[in-house]
Scaffold this active site. Structure first.
Site, short mmCIF file in Angstrom:
data_model
loop_
_atom_site.label_atom_id
_atom_site.label_comp_id
_atom_site.label_asym_id
_atom_site.label_seq_id
_atom_site.Cartn_x
_atom_site.Cartn_y
_atom_site.Cartn_z
N GLU A 256 -7.75 5.60 -45.47
CA GLU A 256 -8.28 5.97 -46.80
C GLU A 256 -9.79 5.76 -46.70
O GLU A 256 -10.24 4.63 -46.56
CB GLU A 256 -7.71 5.06 -47.89
N GLU A 384 -22.60 9.72 -48.48
CA GLU A 384 -22.11 8.72 -49.43
C GLU A 384 -23.15 7.60 -49.53
O GLU A 384 -23.46 6.95 -48.54
CB GLU A 384 -20.78 8.14 -48.95
P1 NAD Z 1 -16.46 -0.40 -43.65
O1 NAD Z 1 -15.88 0.78 -42.98
O2 NAD Z 1 -17.79 -0.86 -43.25
O3 NAD Z 1 -15.50 -1.67 -43.45
C1 NAD Z 1 -14.16 -1.66 -43.85
C2 NAD Z 1 -13.39 -2.69 -43.06
O4 NAD Z 1 -13.36 -2.29 -41.68
C3 NAD Z 1 -14.00 -4.09 -43.08
O5 NAD Z 1 -12.96 -5.04 -43.12
C4 NAD Z 1 -14.73 -4.15 -41.75
O6 NAD Z 1 -14.92 -5.46 -41.26
C5 NAD Z 1 -13.79 -3.37 -40.86
N1 NAD Z 1 -14.39 -2.80 -39.65
C6 NAD Z 1 -15.69 -2.46 -39.43
N2 NAD Z 1 -15.83 -1.96 -38.18
C7 NAD Z 1 -14.61 -1.99 -37.60
C8 NAD Z 1 -14.09 -1.59 -36.34
N3 NAD Z 1 -14.89 -1.08 -35.39
N4 NAD Z 1 -12.77 -1.73 -36.10
C9 NAD Z 1 -11.95 -2.23 -37.05
N5 NAD Z 1 -12.37 -2.63 -38.26
C10 NAD Z 1 -13.68 -2.50 -38.55
O7 NAD Z 1 -16.37 -0.11 -45.20
P2 NAD Z 1 -16.87 -1.04 -46.40
O8 NAD Z 1 -18.35 -1.01 -46.42
O9 NAD Z 1 -16.16 -2.34 -46.35
O10 NAD Z 1 -16.30 -0.27 -47.67
C11 NAD Z 1 -16.93 0.80 -48.26
C12 NAD Z 1 -16.34 2.11 -47.77
O11 NAD Z 1 -14.94 2.13 -48.02
C13 NAD Z 1 -16.91 3.31 -48.49
O12 NAD Z 1 -17.09 4.35 -47.57
C14 NAD Z 1 -15.80 3.67 -49.48
O13 NAD Z 1 -15.82 5.00 -49.90
C15 NAD Z 1 -14.58 3.33 -48.70
N6 NAD Z 1 -13.43 3.08 -49.56
C16 NAD Z 1 -12.44 4.01 -49.59
C17 NAD Z 1 -11.36 3.83 -50.45
C18 NAD Z 1 -10.24 4.84 -50.51
O14 NAD Z 1 -9.19 4.50 -51.01
N7 NAD Z 1 -10.43 6.05 -50.01
C19 NAD Z 1 -11.29 2.68 -51.25
C20 NAD Z 1 -12.32 1.74 -51.18
C21 NAD Z 1 -13.39 1.96 -50.32
#
Ligand code: NAD
Length: 482
Positions: A256, A384
């Site tokens: 997601e 975004e």
């Molecule tokens: P992010 O992708 O930076 O991090 C999300 C998670 O992934 C964190 O727990 C992070 O530590 C982990 N992560 C980072 N790099 C990784 C890797 N290489 N391997 C595995 N895990 C890794 O996102 P964020 O900044 O925490 O959240 C914001 C983003 O999430 C925005 O893009 C937002 O649109 C999206 N989001 C989507 C939904 C949805 O339902 N579509 C809901 C909430 C947030």
């Protein structure tokens, strides 16, 4: 703030592995900082490769007994957890505000999380296969089975909703789980780990890790014993998760991801309602929402009137201490996110016209911000931002606005404001997004809706009727008969 921190002591900061709380094997910790005052709230244990491996081993060992426990018994654990979460809502709300800076008045997470555990406790009965005798001499059936160890990786915005939205269906389906929370918002996951301990889940069924994307998240994503991964976060990290799965064991992947959601306001719309709703859609949680309507296209004949109403409401939201229940607009979550938004503020001033807001020059606050007259290929339109920054653009006709709305790699959510039913139906079909909302916009949703993205906004669907499918695989059983 100091009083709130005192009242919440002791704040749980350890990892939860195999039914026990423990410090990280590396001894490393990371700070959780209240974004409003920038005071350190807690020093949290950072999971290393060994901790992830231990958690996966524990989940693997716990899997056969949990799978074979059956729906009724698994449900008892889930129902108890639901009750404890509901009782803990005031504490959970404070912990989330302290780590994310989200205004305390905005905490749908607790009720939503409690509901997920309660719903999936019973819903697992609907997991059914098929049977047929269509082929002579053969009795065929399909059954749906859990994968085994499920890796759950969640973001920092609305962490508890994501925690429960993944964990409840994964457990109900009979999987065991290793969840990694975001390094920016681990406190509610850890508090819930204490509730999980209180419920008395069998050791290893639920493991909760705090830590960074690397090494904790990446180790989980590439782990050979993890058979499915459910991820919510940015599209960029979603690509890394897919790559890690492809390079390791081709684990099942559900993602997601991010969005750049368009809202389209036609000339016949109720302008006041459209302005109020789209304003909230980009302002809520300071724009840190995957479905935020960050692009608004308004028919040129009503653009001036709409813009006047929109800006008046957007400019008047109350900024302040997120712990104050009257605050509507908090800071961005941290220095990194604030700086990222600031980069887009600078870009927007070059690419278009800044007509409201900008940097608040006060901690991590960004004022509600409007850009107009941006080129459709500008970065403010395409990327975004995850801040309270909206592009207010005009359009002349339906065909043009559909083209503009769809001209993006994202496809999470779109909205249309019109009183013309035929037009609403045409747009609902034409817009390439997982959700199309008519006369309402983000964060509007219904609990039984399928939530998820087209294109680079994700694959798979979440929602009461859908989430469990992400944690099941189908087996065919053939019985030859004479
Ligand atoms: P992010 O992708 O930076 O991090 C999300 C998670 O992934 C964190 O727990 C992070 O530590 C982990 N992560 C980072 N790099 C990784 C890797 N290489 N391997 C595995 N895990 C890794 O996102 P964020 O900044 O925490 O959240 C914001 C983003 O999430 C925005 O893009 C937002 O649109 C999206 N989001 C989507 C939904 C949805 O339902 N579509 C809901 C909430 C947030």
């Amino acid at each position: 703030m100091a009083e709130t921190i005192k009242e919440l002591q002791p704040i749980e900061t350890r990892l939860f592995i195999n039914g026990e709380f423990r410090d990280s094997s590396s001894g490393k910790t990371f700070d959780i900082v209240y974004p409003y005052s920038q005071d350190v709230v807690a020093k949290v244990q950072e999971a290393d490769v060994k901790d992830v491996n231990d958690a996966v081993d524990a989940a693997e060992a716990a899997f056969p007994a949990w799978r074979d426990l059956g729906v009724d018994k698994r449900g008892e654990y889930l129902r108890k957890l639901s009750d404890l979460i509901r009782e803990a809502i005031p504490k959970l709300a404070k912990l989330e505000t302290l780590s994310t800076g989200r205004p305390i008045s905005l905490f749908p997470d607790g009720e939503a999380a409690a509901e997920q555990f309660r719903y999936f406790a019973d819903h697992a009965w609907s997991v059914q296969g098929t049977a047929s005798t269509n082929t002579p001499g053969m009795f065929k059936m399909t059954v749906k089975e859990p994968f085994g160890v499920a890796g759950l990786i969640i973001p920092w915005n609305f962490p508890l909703i994501n925690f429960a939205g993944k964990m409840a269906p994964a457990l109900a389906a009979g999987n065991t789980v290793v969840l990694k929370s975001s390094e920016k918002a681990p406190l509610t996951s850890l508090y819930t780990a204490k509730l999980i301990e209180q419920v008395g889940f069998p050791p290893g069924v639920i493991n909760i890790l705090s830590g960074y994307g690397a090494p904790a998240g990446s180790t989980l994503a590439e782990h050979m014993k993890v058979r499915t991964i459910s991820f919510t976060g940015s599209s960029l990290t979603g690509q890394k998760i897919h790559a890690a799965a492809a390079k390791s064991n081709l684990k099942h992947v559900h993602v997601e991801l991010g969005g750049k959601s368009p809202a389209i306001v036609f000339e016949d719309a109720d302008l006041q309602s459209a302005a109020a709703q789209t304003m909230f859609g980009i302002q809520v949680n300071s724009g840190q929402l995957c479905i935020a309507n960050s692009r608004i296209y308004v028919h040129e004949s009503v653009k001036e009137e709409f813009t006047k109403q929109f800006k008046a409401m957007f400019a008047s939201v109350k900024m302040g201490d997120p712990l104050d229940p009257t605050t509507q607009h908090g800071p961005q979550i941290d220095y990194l996110q604030y700086n990222r938004v600031k980069e887009y503020l600078a870009l927007g001033e070059n690419e278009g016209k800044l007509t409201l807001g900008g940097d608040a020059n006060d901690g991590f606050f960004v004022k509600p911000t409007v850009f107009e007259e941006l080129a459709e290929n500008s970065r403010v339109i395409k990327e975004e931002i995850f801040g309270p920054v909206v592009a207010l653009q005009s359009f002349q006709n339906e065909e043009e606005v559909i083209r503009k709305a769809n001209d993006t790699e994202f496809g999470l959510y779109a909205s249309v404001f019109t009183k013309d039913l035929d037009r609403a139906i045409r747009l609902s079909k034409a817009l390439q997004t997982g959700t199309v909302a008519v006369n309402c916009t983000s964060p509007s949703n219904t609990k039984d809706a399928a939530f998820g993205g087209y294109k680079m906004s994700g694959s798979g669907r979440e929602g009461l009727l859908y989430s469990i499918e992400n944690f099941l695989q189908t087996k065919t059983i053939l019985i030859k008969s004479t």
